[in-house]
Write a protein that holds these residues in place. Structure first.
Motif, PDB file in Angstrom:
ATOM      1  N   LEU A 393       0.804  -1.320  -0.006  1.00 51.89           N
ATOM      2  CA  LEU A 393      -0.074   0.095   0.175  1.00 51.89           C
ATOM      3  C   LEU A 393       0.848   1.330  -0.100  1.00 51.89           C
ATOM      4  O   LEU A 393       0.450   2.229  -0.845  1.00 51.89           O
ATOM      5  N   ILE A 394       1.798   1.084   0.852  1.00 52.54           N
ATOM      6  CA  ILE A 394       3.108   2.412   0.928  1.00 52.54           C
ATOM      7  C   ILE A 394       3.469   2.503  -0.698  1.00 52.54           C
ATOM      8  O   ILE A 394       3.503   3.718  -1.285  1.00 52.54           O
ATOM      9  N   LYS A 395       3.686   1.577  -1.231  1.00 48.81           N
ATOM     10  CA  LYS A 395       4.707   1.541  -2.347  1.00 48.81           C
ATOM     11  C   LYS A 395       3.576   2.037  -3.503  1.00 48.81           C
ATOM     12  O   LYS A 395       4.198   2.597  -4.407  1.00 48.81           O
ATOM     13  N   ARG A 396       2.462   1.731  -3.396  1.00 52.39           N
ATOM     14  CA  ARG A 396       1.672   2.202  -4.584  1.00 52.39           C
ATOM     15  C   ARG A 396       1.045   3.735  -3.959  1.00 52.39           C
ATOM     16  O   ARG A 396       0.112   4.376  -4.777  1.00 52.39           O
ATOM     17  N   GLY A 397       1.523   4.267  -3.156  1.00 53.48           N
ATOM     18  CA  GLY A 397       1.410   5.584  -2.881  1.00 53.48           C
ATOM     19  C   GLY A 397      -0.073   5.986  -2.190  1.00 53.48           C
ATOM     20  O   GLY A 397      -0.526   6.826  -1.956  1.00 53.48           O
ATOM     21  N   HIS A 398      -0.381   4.833  -1.511  1.00 60.44           N
ATOM     22  CA  HIS A 398      -1.680   4.972  -0.713  1.00 60.44           C
ATOM     23  C   HIS A 398      -1.576   4.955   0.955  1.00 60.44           C
ATOM     24  O   HIS A 398      -2.683   4.744   1.493  1.00 60.44           O
ATOM     25  N   ALA A 399      -0.418   5.082   1.302  1.00 59.61           N
ATOM     26  CA  ALA A 399      -0.261   5.110   2.694  1.00 59.61           C
ATOM     27  C   ALA A 399       1.047   5.840   3.466  1.00 59.61           C
ATOM     28  O   ALA A 399       2.187   5.673   2.344  1.00 59.61           O
ATOM     29  N   TYR A 400       1.154   6.137   4.283  1.00 59.75           N
ATOM     30  CA  TYR A 400       2.362   7.009   4.796  1.00 59.75           C
ATOM     31  C   TYR A 400       2.452   7.026   6.258  1.00 59.75           C
ATOM     32  O   TYR A 400       1.253   6.768   7.105  1.00 59.75           O
ATOM     33  N   VAL A 401       3.732   6.966   6.915  1.00 62.86           N
ATOM     34  CA  VAL A 401       3.854   6.887   8.286  1.00 62.86           C
ATOM     35  C   VAL A 401       3.815   8.597   8.653  1.00 62.86           C
ATOM     36  O   VAL A 401       4.168   9.526   8.284  1.00 62.86           O
ATOM     37  N   ASP A 402       2.838   8.493   9.885  1.00 59.04           N
ATOM     38  CA  ASP A 402       2.495   9.726  10.470  1.00 59.04           C
ATOM     39  C   ASP A 402       3.077   9.799  11.911  1.00 59.04           C
ATOM     40  O   ASP A 402       3.142   8.958  12.776  1.00 59.04           O
ATOM     41  N   LEU A 520      -9.591  -2.305  -0.516  1.00 60.50           N
ATOM     42  CA  LEU A 520      -9.487  -3.368  -1.436  1.00 60.50           C
ATOM     43  C   LEU A 520      -9.126  -2.925  -2.793  1.00 60.50           C
ATOM     44  O   LEU A 520      -8.355  -3.795  -3.637  1.00 60.50           O
ATOM     45  N   GLU A 521      -9.943  -1.671  -3.298  1.00 59.02           N
ATOM     46  CA  GLU A 521      -9.374  -1.545  -4.767  1.00 59.02           C
ATOM     47  C   GLU A 521      -8.012  -1.155  -4.719  1.00 59.02           C
ATOM     48  O   GLU A 521      -7.363  -1.355  -5.849  1.00 59.02           O
ATOM     49  N   CYS A 522      -7.490  -0.364  -3.641  1.00 60.02           N
ATOM     50  CA  CYS A 522      -6.104   0.055  -3.753  1.00 60.02           C
ATOM     51  C   CYS A 522      -4.959  -1.326  -4.123  1.00 60.02           C
ATOM     52  O   CYS A 522      -4.138  -1.138  -4.541  1.00 60.02           O
ATOM     53  N   LEU A 523      -5.410  -2.310  -3.235  1.00 59.24           N
ATOM     54  CA  LEU A 523      -4.657  -3.527  -3.416  1.00 59.24           C
ATOM     55  C   LEU A 523      -5.100  -4.428  -4.286  1.00 59.24           C
ATOM     56  O   LEU A 523      -4.508  -5.489  -4.430  1.00 59.24           O
ATOM     57  N   ASP A 524      -5.952  -4.058  -5.116  1.00 61.22           N
ATOM     58  CA  ASP A 524      -6.408  -4.948  -6.335  1.00 61.22           C
ATOM     59  C   ASP A 524      -7.026  -6.345  -5.711  1.00 61.22           C
ATOM     60  O   ASP A 524      -6.598  -7.295  -6.178  1.00 61.22           O
ATOM     61  N   LEU A 525      -7.591  -6.480  -4.814  1.00 63.79           N
ATOM     62  CA  LEU A 525      -8.220  -7.580  -4.153  1.00 63.79           C
ATOM     63  C   LEU A 525      -9.677  -7.880  -4.203  1.00 63.79           C
ATOM     64  O   LEU A 525     -10.359  -6.915  -4.663  1.00 63.79           O
ATOM     65  N   TYR A 526      -9.983  -8.924  -4.286  1.00 65.35           N
ATOM     66  CA  TYR A 526     -11.474  -9.298  -4.410  1.00 65.35           C
ATOM     67  C   TYR A 526     -12.519  -8.672  -3.587  1.00 65.35           C
ATOM     68  O   TYR A 526     -11.885  -8.442  -2.359  1.00 65.35           O
ATOM     69  N   LEU A 527     -13.509  -8.081  -3.937  1.00 64.56           N
ATOM     70  CA  LEU A 527     -14.489  -7.224  -3.276  1.00 64.56           C
ATOM     71  C   LEU A 527     -15.721  -8.043  -2.727  1.00 64.56           C
ATOM     72  O   LEU A 527     -16.449  -8.462  -3.739  1.00 64.56           O
ATOM     73  N   PRO A 528     -15.772  -8.561  -1.433  1.00 64.68           N
ATOM     74  CA  PRO A 528     -17.085  -9.104  -1.072  1.00 64.68           C
ATOM     75  C   PRO A 528     -18.314  -8.382  -1.161  1.00 64.68           C
ATOM     76  O   PRO A 528     -18.253  -6.919  -1.418  1.00 64.68           O
ATOM     77  N   TYR A 529     -19.562  -8.883  -1.021  1.00 69.02           N
ATOM     78  CA  TYR A 529     -20.592  -8.014  -1.087  1.00 69.02           C
ATOM     79  C   TYR A 529     -21.090  -7.608   0.368  1.00 69.02           C
ATOM     80  O   TYR A 529     -21.271  -8.724   1.404  1.00 69.02           O
ATOM     81  N   VAL A 530     -21.015  -6.207   0.730  1.00 66.43           N
ATOM     82  CA  VAL A 530     -21.252  -5.693   2.098  1.00 66.43           C
ATOM     83  C   VAL A 530     -22.743  -5.383   1.964  1.00 66.43           C
ATOM     84  O   VAL A 530     -23.284  -4.755   1.163  1.00 66.43           O
TER      85      VAL A 530
END
Length: 832
Positions: A393-402, A520-530
């Protein structure tokens, strides 16, 4: 193709308006626009497909929308060719073919030509039949199709005439007449249609609607201005009136009569589940819906075999309460109803609050509630995968250390301000996150946050925390980790890793759905039905684990299993069965409506209904008053038959038990008074009452103590001929032999723990504790057969209530808990 180009322009404009609310729609919109553009540029090919779709009777808008959706277009084209209707067919058949193209289960493609023959031959005539057929095929293996079973499941050959439908409509209208006349055109017509289709499941839904609408018009006439007015919303602060009104209109959230209704019909069928996973990005632009690529869905279906997979994910930081019983019923129940599987997954990401005691309790109570998990897993089982995905997630630019403190994070989120470290270089965040993992950074000095949308209208998109530093050993994972993932980060990923099909939770989590799918979209994972449902709110109690923990730790109750609590351990100790709890939950139902407060009376009604059939009758005197029968010799003891069951027949020895009758008996102190009255049925000086299963007695003398006020003994005469038939009937216990006390037992009487209906709303909720919620009677008198009672045995103490033997009992002293009183105020309310 002008219509298609115009539709594409509208879609792009609509997407622009939704950009701020859903930051991740940009790549999705780009992909969608690209695929649409390709179709638009191929006018001749699209034109041919459009004509093919129009030939089977689809309206032009539906046909164009089908072309835009590549998957639907491909499926529908294949279906048309498989059915052999390239030259056209009637509209009703075409609409069913469209349903096949959009809803057919991917795991049963081998059987699709078989199904299509039933459609084009008009053996399957309506959507209801087709829905049943799709459901049947989704649960059928490649080689195991039984034609007779298939035809029976979807009503092949069943003819439903207009007369049959009219008869069913009349029956439903008569059953709901009071509600129809009271609510007029505001009544839920869809519910009425559904009741008709339940009577005639193979009836054409369109004909059902037409006939029911005609019937309503006959009963109500033309709509009035009042019928067009919007109904006034019910006030939450008056929950009692809300439930009474619900009862009056036979709503499924209250009436026991609806207990047989299948509460799981609100969830997609397996065939429909394919559709909800592929067709729609969002429901209305703010509530997200899953969208899986063909590749993701095929991989998911290969793993699940098209079965329903759910999970019950409690956090092991306390004992489970009745709200969890509903969560179990929903998740385990749906899996069972659909022949699927349900995980018991411990959401154990906070080691500071979790204990093995709670883990052991949860496993034990899930089994007690009657549910068998498919597997028992822990979120901590996935700590390595979760960490690896956080790095990605960090590598894809979607997380950071705060490095903001908790107070600063709260302030910045309230002001919609970016953290000063939000845009730090990816390499720097990767290095710092590794230092967090290795314990180099102190606790509280850094967190990993998801880079979401600080300008969103949804507070749960304000850069939620993904990881915290905690130098605390984990009860399941040990001391391997010093960083722990948050619920918001963990929950959705583990759902995806376990291939959950239906991620079910309560409505307060609805706003977290955006974050759930964003990650889940950011990590390109399967999305369950919520899907969210209303939580269970019970009156006169608290169900917050924080509040329950305070009651326990401050010793305001006797522990997590105190019978006054709505914990499942407390209810079990009180004598409530899991069957009664599940019956109650089923009666409440599963809806997305914000439930009013459910009165505890209603739960007690279901408990009482069950115990009335299972608990044998017996007699116990709580506060004994001695009565000496002066016309019966001390040596003239006798044994009488008392009924174990109220419908006991003479000669049926198994329905009776023996009780001694001697010249010294005991009645309740409250069953005697010095002054008689017309509305009083107890004993008084000179008055005659009947001893249950025994003889009439007449009070002849009252003996007072030294203070001349306290009654210590009564003298009475019994009528061995039973010539008098008094109105009053009292329970009693006799000395088994002269000078020997009856069996002594301890009885614990429980009442509502809180005086107010909703104590959680009070500033000082602890001040609302009911001081009379527990009364202990150390020496009640019981008939001899109770001397052999064992832990868990249940009885009805005549005129007093239903009781269960407590776990504190010993051979020397038996302790009874009152499970519920005899009085059923809820039943009276329902049948008013």
């Amino acid at each position: 193709m002008l219509g298609l180009k115009h539709w594409f322009g509208v879609l792009v404009q609509s997407s622009k308006h939704r950009k701020r609310q859903n930051p991740l729609t940009q790549p999705l919109r780009y992909s969608l626009r690209t695929s649409i553009s390709k179709m638009v540029t191929s006018d001749s090919n699209s034109g041919e497909i459009l004509q093919l779709f129009l030939k089977i009777g689809l309206d032009e808008r539906t046909a164009q929308n089908a072309i835009v959706n590549g998957k639907v277009s491909s499926n529908l084209t294949d279906v048309i060719h498989e059915a052999g209707v390239e030259d056209g067919c009637i509209k009703s058949v075409g609409n069913l073919l469209y349903m096949v193209a959009t809803k057919y289960p991917a795991n049963a493609l081998k059987h699709r030509p078989f199904l299509l023959q039933y459609i084009i031959s008009s053996k399957i005539k309506n959507p209801n039949q087709l829905e049943k057929a799709l459901s049947f095929l989704s649960n059928t293996g490649p080689e195991s199709l039984e034609v007779d079973d298939f035809e029976e499941s979807c009503g092949i050959g069943v003819e439903v005439s207009v007369g049959d439908i009219k008869t069913a409509v009349d029956e439903v209208a008569n059953e709901n007449m009071d509600a129809i006349l009271a609510q007029r055109y505001r009544i839920n017509a869809g519910n009425l249609y559904g009741q008709v289709r339940k009577l005639q499941p193979w009836a054409d839904a369109k004909v059902v609607k037409e006939i029911m609408d005609t019937k309503l018009h006959e009963l109500l006439g033309e709509k009035t201005a009042a019928d067009e007015e919007k109904p006034v919303k019910k006030k939450k602060e008056k929950p009692l009136k809300v439930e009474e009104k619900v009862i009056d209109v036979n709503n499924s959230s209250s009436a026991p009569a609806l207990v047989d209704t299948n509460p799981f019909l609100i969830f997609p069928e397996p065939g429909e589940n394919i559709q909800v996973h592929t067709e729609i990005f969002f429901s209305d632009g703010s509530i997200w819906r899953p969208h899986n690529t063909k590749e993701k869905l095929e991989k998911h279906l290969k793993t699940t075999g098209g079965k329903v997979f759910t999970r019950f994910p409690p956090e092991p930081n306390g004992y489970l309460h009745i709200g969890h019983a509903k969560a179990m019923f929903v998740s385990f129940g749906l899996a069972k109803e659909r022949n699927g599987y349900c995980y018991l997954r411990f959401d154990d990401t906070n080691p500071e609050a979790e204990k093995m005691e709670y883990i052991d309790h949860i496993q034990e109570i899930v089994n007690w509630m009657g549910w068998g998990p498919f597997k028992i897993t822990y979120s901590s089982d996935y700590f390595q995968e979760l960490y690896d995905l956080a790095v990605e997630l960090i590598k894809r630019g979607h997380a950071y250390v705060d490095h903001q403190t908790a107070e600063e994070v709260k302030e910045y989120r309230e002001k919609k301000l970016d953290s000063p470290w939000r845009n730090r270089p990816i390499a720097e965040s990767l290095m710092l996150f590794d230092e967090m993992r290795r314990g180099v950074i102190d606790e509280g000095k850094a967190t990993l946050r998801m880079k979401q949308d600080m300008q969103s209208d949804n507070y749960n998109m304000y850069d939620l925390i993904a990881y915290r530093i905690k130098f605390t050993p984990h009860p399941h994972a040990g001391d391997k980790w010093c960083i722990y993932p948050s619920y918001d980060y963990t929950h959705c990923i583990v759902d995806s890793l376990e291939n959950i099909t239906h991620s079910l939770c309560t409505l307060e989590f609805e706003t977290r759905r955006a974050s759930y799918y964003w990650l889940l979209e950011c990590l390109d994972l399967y999305l369950p039905y919520v899907w969210e449902y209303s939580r269970l709110n019970m009156s006169n109690t608290v169900m917050s684990k924080r509040k329950l923990n305070r009651l326990v730790t401050e010793k305001l109750v006797g522990g997590w299993d105190d019978p006054r609590l709505m914990t499942l351990a407390g209810l079990r100790r009180r004598g409530v069965s899991s069957e009664a709890i599940n019956t109650f939950i089923r009666g409440v139902g599963i809806t997305r409506s914000d439930n009013s407060m459910i009165r505890v009376d209603r739960l007690e009604h279901d408990i009482r209904e069950e115990m009335n059939n299972l608990a044998p009758r017996t007699m116990v005197v709580l506060h004994p008053l001695k009565v000496v029968l002066t016309n019966l010799e001390a040596s003239a003891a006798m044994e009488l038959d008392a009924k174990i069951w109220p419908d006991a027949q003479e000669g049926d020895s198994a329905s009776f038990y023996k009780v001694p009758f001697t010249n010294v008996i005991y009645i309740e102190k409250s069953d005697f008074r010095m002054k008689d009255s017309k509305d009083y049925y107890g004993l008084a000086p000179g008055k005659t009452v009947l001893l249950r299963y025994a003889f009439p007695i007449k009070c002849t003398e009252v003996i007072f103590g030294d203070d001349k006020e306290t009654i210590v003994e009564l003298r009475a005469e019994y009528d061995p001929t039973k010539s008098i038939k008094p109105k009053g009937v009292l329970h009693w216990v006799a000395e088994p032999s002269p000078g020997v006390d009856p069996v002594k037992v301890e009885v614990r009487l429980f009442d509502k723990l809180f005086l107010s209906e909703n104590p959680s709303e009070l500033d000082d909720w602890l001040a609302d504790l009911n001081p009379k919620s527990k009364e202990v009677i150390p020496e009640a008198y019981a008939v001899p057969n109770l001397a052999e009672a064992k832990y868990g045995d249940k009885f009805q103490f005549e005129r007093l209530g239903y009781f269960s033997v407590d776990q504190d009992s010993t051979p020397e002293k038996i302790i009874f808990n009152r499970t519920v009183t005899l009085r059923d105020s809820y039943a009276k309310l329902v049948h008013k």
